[in-house]
Design a protein around this motif. Sequence first.
Motif, PDB file in Angstrom:
ATOM      1  N   UNK A 112       0.839  -1.202   0.000  1.00 37.76           N
ATOM      2  CA  UNK A 112       0.000   0.000   0.000  1.00 37.76           C
ATOM      3  C   UNK A 112       0.869   1.246   0.000  1.00 37.76           C
ATOM      4  N   UNK A 113       0.307   2.324  -0.542  1.00 36.65           N
ATOM      5  CA  UNK A 113       0.916   3.633  -0.345  1.00 36.65           C
ATOM      6  C   UNK A 113      -0.128   4.579   0.226  1.00 36.65           C
ATOM      7  N   UNK A 114       0.331   5.550   0.995  1.00 37.49           N
ATOM      8  CA  UNK A 114      -0.538   6.615   1.490  1.00 37.49           C
ATOM      9  C   UNK A 114      -0.418   7.817   0.552  1.00 37.49           C
ATOM     10  N   UNK A 263       8.103   7.391   0.327  1.00 31.98           N
ATOM     11  CA  UNK A 263       7.328   6.504  -0.556  1.00 31.98           C
ATOM     12  C   UNK A 263       5.921   6.296  -0.018  1.00 31.98           C
ATOM     13  N   UNK A 264       5.742   6.458   1.301  1.00 39.42           N
ATOM     14  CA  UNK A 264       4.477   6.148   1.996  1.00 39.42           C
ATOM     15  C   UNK A 264       4.079   4.696   1.756  1.00 39.42           C
ATOM     16  N   UNK A 265       5.096   3.873   1.508  1.00 34.15           N
ATOM     17  CA  UNK A 265       4.824   2.492   1.099  1.00 34.15           C
ATOM     18  C   UNK A 265       5.081   1.485   2.222  1.00 34.15           C
ATOM     19  N   UNK A 313       8.508  -3.786   5.070  1.00 32.38           N
ATOM     20  CA  UNK A 313       9.634  -2.834   5.082  1.00 32.38           C
ATOM     21  C   UNK A 313       9.415  -1.772   6.150  1.00 32.38           C
ATOM     22  N   UNK A 314      10.531  -1.407   6.790  1.00 36.39           N
ATOM     23  CA  UNK A 314      10.460  -0.353   7.807  1.00 36.39           C
ATOM     24  C   UNK A 314      10.851   0.991   7.182  1.00 36.39           C
ATOM     25  N   UNK A 315      11.793   0.931   6.238  1.00 39.85           N
ATOM     26  CA  UNK A 315      12.277   2.180   5.620  1.00 39.85           C
ATOM     27  C   UNK A 315      11.285   2.635   4.552  1.00 39.85           C
ATOM     28  N   UNK A 316      10.968   3.918   4.552  1.00 34.58           N
ATOM     29  CA  UNK A 316      10.072   4.426   3.515  1.00 34.58           C
ATOM     30  C   UNK A 316      10.585   5.731   2.900  1.00 34.58           C
ATOM     31  N   UNK A 317      11.426   6.444   3.619  1.00 30.99           N
ATOM     32  CA  UNK A 317      11.892   7.767   3.185  1.00 30.99           C
ATOM     33  C   UNK A 317      13.386   7.698   2.864  1.00 30.99           C
ATOM     34  N   UNK A 325      10.236  -2.581  -1.621  1.00 35.04           N
ATOM     35  CA  UNK A 325       9.733  -3.929  -1.915  1.00 35.04           C
ATOM     36  C   UNK A 325      10.892  -4.921  -1.922  1.00 35.04           C
ATOM     37  N   UNK A 326      12.048  -4.467  -2.450  1.00 33.40           N
ATOM     38  CA  UNK A 326      13.224  -5.358  -2.490  1.00 33.40           C
ATOM     39  C   UNK A 326      13.678  -5.721  -1.073  1.00 33.40           C
ATOM     40  N   UNK A 327      13.638  -4.767  -0.139  1.00 32.10           N
ATOM     41  CA  UNK A 327      13.973  -5.049   1.274  1.00 32.10           C
ATOM     42  C   UNK A 327      13.091  -6.187   1.780  1.00 32.10           C
TER      43      UNK A 327
END
Length: 343
Positions: A112-114, A263-265, A313-317, A325-327
């Motif tokens: 998902x993304x915000x 990414x807000x992902x 994933x924890x990292x988004x920024x 997604x690769x993480x």
Amino acid sequence: MQYPNFTKEHKSLMAKYLTKEVFEELKDLKTANGFTLSKAIKSGIDNPDSGIGVYAGDKESYDTFGALFDSIIQEYHGFSKEDKHKSNLNPDELDAPNPDPKDEFIVSTRIRVGRNLADFPLGPAISKEQRDEVEKIVSSTLGLLKGSLAGKYYPLLGMSEADRLSLVEDHFLFKAGDRFLESAGLNRDWPSGRGIYHNNEKTFLVWINEEDELRIISMQKGGDIKEVFQRLVLAISELEKKMKFAFSDHLGYITSCPTNLGTAMRASVHIALPKLAKDMEKFKSITDKHHLQIRGVHGEHSQSEDGIYDISNKRRLGVTEVQCVQDMYDGVVELIKTEKEVI
Ligand code: ADP
Ligand code: CIR
């Protein structure tokens, strides 16, 4: 406003970085939408178990209250005030053949993304009229989608309790009454203005006016992570042609919670790891190595059931969408390999 009475139980990054000096600097500031420091930190004060403890009312909040937000963003994302966010939504650059083609471990995949509309405040500072207007704009825009993304909008207002609960239980819809969102002012006027759009297969969904004005979601059973990403990318590009989202070169997509910036992902799998679950130290060493977060199967702040975990994933920024997604993918490959090795 007085300096908050933090107790030993207040463990959030907000409690850590809201020093008396920072408080004095920010306590009387207000954004154009009337958002204040006391509104930004209320969730973290009311809920001592908050991990972050702060929400933004608008894009401007990230500048106005930067003396607090910047430190939280630095610690959570490892992203400094001088950094610029980068985007990459090209599925061809994702290396993710299905890590579980026999469906032995991965129950389902969801990405998902915000997103928030550029011309409105974020949820914590929005008025009822503005929120209802956002619902109208977003639901009518979604109504224009064609092909695999075509679907229908179901407002919460008027939805039967049985239908709502079954959508929540089946992982399609957000829960009601989250206490963190409640304190942040994100549940005001509930359920007016909230709802869910989805296609017939429920593989493409959009939440309207929950924590962010849009949560754009792609999900399906099994572990074909690339297919889920491709569907999401298609949906984002179609929606971006029709709506302007809040964005900054520094922070990427603007979201109400600072953990979602960039990414807000959140790309996740629900995965059965009953053996690894008995060795949480090993489990956590793998998730930490790949920058992943472990949640329970009913979302944030829920518990795991039957050895099934939500890994994301924890990292988004400061990382691209492909990297998010690769993480998740790389970590899942290692988790499955380790689960198979544990006796
Ligand atoms: P968000 O993803 O917006 O951060 P939550 O953690 O609250 O929010 O999760 C929202 C819903 O999505 C929950 O019902 C959760 O069980 C569901 N969900 C998350 N990941 C998956 C997945 N991989 N498969 C199925 N459902 C999922
Ligand atoms: C907390 O501080 O624990 C809650 N406000 C949730 C923070 C992280 N949530 C999120 O990603 N939206």
